[in-house]
Scaffold this motif. Structure first.
Motif, PDB file in Angstrom:
ATOM      1  N   SER A 133       0.845  -1.196   0.000  1.00 37.31           N
ATOM      2  CA  SER A 133       0.000   0.000   0.000  1.00 37.31           C
ATOM      3  C   SER A 133       0.878   1.242   0.000  1.00 37.31           C
ATOM      4  CB  SER A 133      -0.951  -0.003   1.196  1.00 37.31           C
ATOM      5  OG  SER A 133      -0.217   0.018   2.396  1.00 37.31           O
ATOM      6  N   ALA A 134       0.326   2.326  -0.531  1.00 37.89           N
ATOM      7  CA  ALA A 134       1.037   3.604  -0.593  1.00 37.89           C
ATOM      8  C   ALA A 134       0.008   4.720  -0.742  1.00 37.89           C
ATOM      9  CB  ALA A 134       2.016   3.603  -1.763  1.00 37.89           C
ATOM     10  N   THR A 135       0.459   5.950  -0.539  1.00 39.50           N
ATOM     11  CA  THR A 135      -0.387   7.125  -0.690  1.00 39.50           C
ATOM     12  C   THR A 135       0.014   7.837  -1.965  1.00 39.50           C
ATOM     13  OG1 THR A 135      -0.430   7.337   1.708  1.00 39.50           O
ATOM     14  CG2 THR A 135      -1.131   9.245   0.438  1.00 39.50           C
ATOM     15  N   CYS A 136      -0.944   8.016  -2.885  1.00 45.95           N
ATOM     16  CA  CYS A 136      -0.675   8.655  -4.175  1.00 45.95           C
ATOM     17  C   CYS A 136      -1.893   9.434  -4.650  1.00 45.95           C
ATOM     18  CB  CYS A 136      -0.391   7.622  -5.263  1.00 45.95           C
ATOM     19  SG  CYS A 136       0.950   6.490  -4.980  1.00 45.95           S
ATOM     20  N   ASN A 137      -1.649  10.441  -5.449  1.00 44.87           N
ATOM     21  CA  ASN A 137      -2.709  11.093  -6.226  1.00 44.87           C
ATOM     22  C   ASN A 137      -2.110  11.454  -7.577  1.00 44.87           C
ATOM     23  OD1 ASN A 137      -5.292  12.137  -6.720  1.00 44.87           O
ATOM     24  ND2 ASN A 137      -4.505  14.196  -6.424  1.00 44.87           N
ATOM     25  N   PRO A 138      -2.612  10.889  -8.685  1.00 45.69           N
ATOM     26  CA  PRO A 138      -3.747   9.967  -8.731  1.00 45.69           C
ATOM     27  C   PRO A 138      -3.406   8.648  -8.049  1.00 45.69           C
ATOM     28  CG  PRO A 138      -2.701  10.125 -10.884  1.00 45.69           C
ATOM     29  CD  PRO A 138      -2.027  11.123 -10.002  1.00 45.69           C
ATOM     30  N   ALA A 139      -4.414   7.770  -7.940  1.00 44.31           N
ATOM     31  CA  ALA A 139      -4.256   6.507  -7.219  1.00 44.31           C
ATOM     32  C   ALA A 139      -3.029   5.743  -7.700  1.00 44.31           C
ATOM     33  CB  ALA A 139      -5.508   5.650  -7.384  1.00 44.31           C
ATOM     34  N   CYS A 140      -2.360   5.093  -6.770  1.00 47.90           N
ATOM     35  CA  CYS A 140      -1.172   4.301  -7.090  1.00 47.90           C
ATOM     36  C   CYS A 140      -1.542   3.089  -7.951  1.00 47.90           C
ATOM     37  CB  CYS A 140      -0.511   3.777  -5.811  1.00 47.90           C
ATOM     38  SG  CYS A 140       0.082   5.040  -4.675  1.00 47.90           S
ATOM     39  N   THR A 141      -0.616   2.710  -8.787  1.00 53.54           N
ATOM     40  CA  THR A 141      -0.702   1.414  -9.459  1.00 53.54           C
ATOM     41  C   THR A 141       0.475   0.601  -8.930  1.00 53.54           C
ATOM     42  OG1 THR A 141       0.570   2.218 -11.348  1.00 53.54           O
ATOM     43  CG2 THR A 141      -1.827   2.274 -11.547  1.00 53.54           C
ATOM     44  N   TYR A 142       0.296  -0.703  -8.834  1.00 49.70           N
ATOM     45  CA  TYR A 142       1.301  -1.561  -8.219  1.00 49.70           C
ATOM     46  C   TYR A 142       1.783  -2.591  -9.221  1.00 49.70           C
ATOM     47  CZ  TYR A 142      -0.655   0.526  -4.044  1.00 49.70           C
ATOM     48  OH  TYR A 142      -1.096   1.424  -3.107  1.00 49.70           O
ATOM     49  N   MET A 143       3.068  -2.878  -9.163  1.00 50.57           N
ATOM     50  CA  MET A 143       3.653  -3.922  -9.988  1.00 50.57           C
ATOM     51  C   MET A 143       4.582  -4.736  -9.096  1.00 50.57           C
ATOM     52  SD  MET A 143       5.834  -3.656 -13.504  1.00 50.57           S
ATOM     53  CE  MET A 143       7.426  -3.282 -12.777  1.00 50.57           C
ATOM     54  N   TRP A 144       4.395  -6.031  -9.104  1.00 47.75           N
ATOM     55  CA  TRP A 144       5.220  -6.922  -8.307  1.00 47.75           C
ATOM     56  C   TRP A 144       6.274  -7.533  -9.216  1.00 47.75           C
ATOM     57  CZ3 TRP A 144       4.802  -7.592  -3.102  1.00 47.75           C
ATOM     58  CH2 TRP A 144       3.646  -7.099  -2.487  1.00 47.75           C
ATOM     59  N   SER A 145       7.454  -7.697  -8.685  1.00 46.70           N
ATOM     60  CA  SER A 145       8.518  -8.372  -9.434  1.00 46.70           C
ATOM     61  C   SER A 145       9.372  -9.162  -8.451  1.00 46.70           C
ATOM     62  CB  SER A 145       9.365  -7.373 -10.212  1.00 46.70           C
ATOM     63  OG  SER A 145      10.058  -6.515  -9.336  1.00 46.70           O
ATOM     64  N   ARG A 146      10.075 -10.097  -8.999  1.00 43.20           N
ATOM     65  CA  ARG A 146      10.985 -10.895  -8.198  1.00 43.20           C
ATOM     66  C   ARG A 146      12.236 -11.080  -9.021  1.00 43.20           C
ATOM     67  NH1 ARG A 146      10.835 -17.219  -7.166  1.00 43.20           N
ATOM     68  NH2 ARG A 146      12.791 -17.337  -6.038  1.00 43.20           N
ATOM     69  N   SER A 147      13.359 -10.952  -8.386  1.00 40.81           N
ATOM     70  CA  SER A 147      14.612 -11.118  -9.115  1.00 40.81           C
ATOM     71  C   SER A 147      15.268 -12.442  -8.742  1.00 40.81           C
ATOM     72  CB  SER A 147      15.560  -9.953  -8.799  1.00 40.81           C
ATOM     73  OG  SER A 147      15.830  -9.919  -7.416  1.00 40.81           O
ATOM     74  N   GLY A 148      16.194 -12.862  -9.562  1.00 40.14           N
ATOM     75  CA  GLY A 148      16.930 -14.091  -9.293  1.00 40.14           C
ATOM     76  C   GLY A 148      16.835 -15.033 -10.477  1.00 40.14           C
ATOM     77  N   PRO A 149      17.889 -15.840 -10.689  1.00 37.75           N
ATOM     78  CA  PRO A 149      17.927 -16.717 -11.862  1.00 37.75           C
ATOM     79  C   PRO A 149      16.883 -17.824 -11.823  1.00 37.75           C
ATOM     80  CG  PRO A 149      19.801 -17.131 -10.421  1.00 37.75           C
ATOM     81  CD  PRO A 149      19.093 -15.927  -9.885  1.00 37.75           C
ATOM     82  N   ASN A 150      16.587 -18.373 -10.666  1.00 36.06           N
ATOM     83  CA  ASN A 150      15.604 -19.452 -10.584  1.00 36.06           C
ATOM     84  C   ASN A 150      14.208 -18.979 -10.987  1.00 36.06           C
ATOM     85  OD1 ASN A 150      17.558 -21.227  -9.772  1.00 36.06           O
ATOM     86  ND2 ASN A 150      17.107 -21.013  -7.584  1.00 36.06           N
ATOM     87  N   PHE A 151      13.870 -17.761 -10.600  1.00 38.07           N
ATOM     88  CA  PHE A 151      12.550 -17.237 -10.917  1.00 38.07           C
ATOM     89  C   PHE A 151      12.386 -17.093 -12.434  1.00 38.07           C
ATOM     90  CE2 PHE A 151       9.566 -13.699 -11.583  1.00 38.07           C
ATOM     91  CZ  PHE A 151       8.446 -14.264 -10.995  1.00 38.07           C
ATOM     92  N   SER A 152      13.393 -16.545 -13.088  1.00 35.06           N
ATOM     93  CA  SER A 152      13.323 -16.349 -14.537  1.00 35.06           C
ATOM     94  C   SER A 152      13.152 -17.682 -15.260  1.00 35.06           C
ATOM     95  CB  SER A 152      14.575 -15.647 -15.062  1.00 35.06           C
ATOM     96  OG  SER A 152      14.668 -14.367 -14.475  1.00 35.06           O
ATOM     97  N   LYS A 153      13.892 -18.691 -14.853  1.00 38.08           N
ATOM     98  CA  LYS A 153      13.798 -20.010 -15.505  1.00 38.08           C
ATOM     99  C   LYS A 153      12.412 -20.618 -15.275  1.00 38.08           C
ATOM    100  CE  LYS A 153      18.660 -21.236 -15.137  1.00 38.08           C
ATOM    101  NZ  LYS A 153      19.622 -22.120 -14.465  1.00 38.08           N
TER     102      LYS A 153
END
Length: 163
Positions: A133-153
């Motif tokens: 969660s965060a405070t934004c105007n206009p409303a926040c948009t969220y993007m999740w990511s994960r790093s690491g070689p196993n995740f990409s594979k």
């Protein structure tokens, strides 16, 4: 209008206006980023005697002058502003057009819930929901990511398995 006989002279006082209330600049909507400077907005009208002016936001007076000068805008200054011109002799008032001030800001106060930053789960088990969660105007948009070689594979094999 009123009349007064003073030493044989008839004094006639005429109150006039305000008829129209003008704003300069005539822009009715401003979208600013927090910290940006909003230039002065000037309210004018013709009155006899001269008009008195007030600027208000949400029913609260913010200025007793013909000018609205917010300077470097803050999020709490967002809202609808209106200038009122009042003839001080007749007490007749007239409002100008509404000025909408929108203030963009954020993201601020970014947080995760639960608040831990390390999550461990046994393969095959479900990871409990994590909320950002965060405070934004206009409303926040969220993007999740994960790093690491196993995740990409693993992601690549999941996508390949879907096609």
């Amino acid at each position: 209008m009123w009349m007064l006989d003073v030493f044989g002279f008839l004094l006639v006082v005429c109150y006039d206006g305000p008829d129209n209330v003008y704003l300069y600049p005539s822009t009715s909507s401003y979208t600013m980023t927090e910290g940006d400077t909003l230039g002065t907005i000037t309210c004018s009208a013709t009155c006899n005697p001269p008009c008195a002016y007030t600027w208000s936001r949400s029913g609260s007076t913010v200025s007793y002058a013909a000018t609205l000068d917010l300077g470097e805008v803050e999020r709490m200054e967002a809202g609808l502003y209106v200038c009122m011109a009042r003839n001080i002799g007749s007490n007749v008032s007239k409002s100008g057009q509404i000025v909408n001030v929108t203030v963009r800001y954020g993201p601020d106060n970014v947080s995760l819930s639960p608040s831990t930053t390390d999550y461990m789960v046994t393969e095959g088990d479900n990871l409990a929901a994590i909320t950002c969660s965060a405070t934004c105007n206009p409303a926040c948009t969220y993007m999740w990511s994960r790093s690491g070689p196993n995740f990409s594979k693993r992601l690549k094999s999941l996508i390949t398995g879907l096609s």
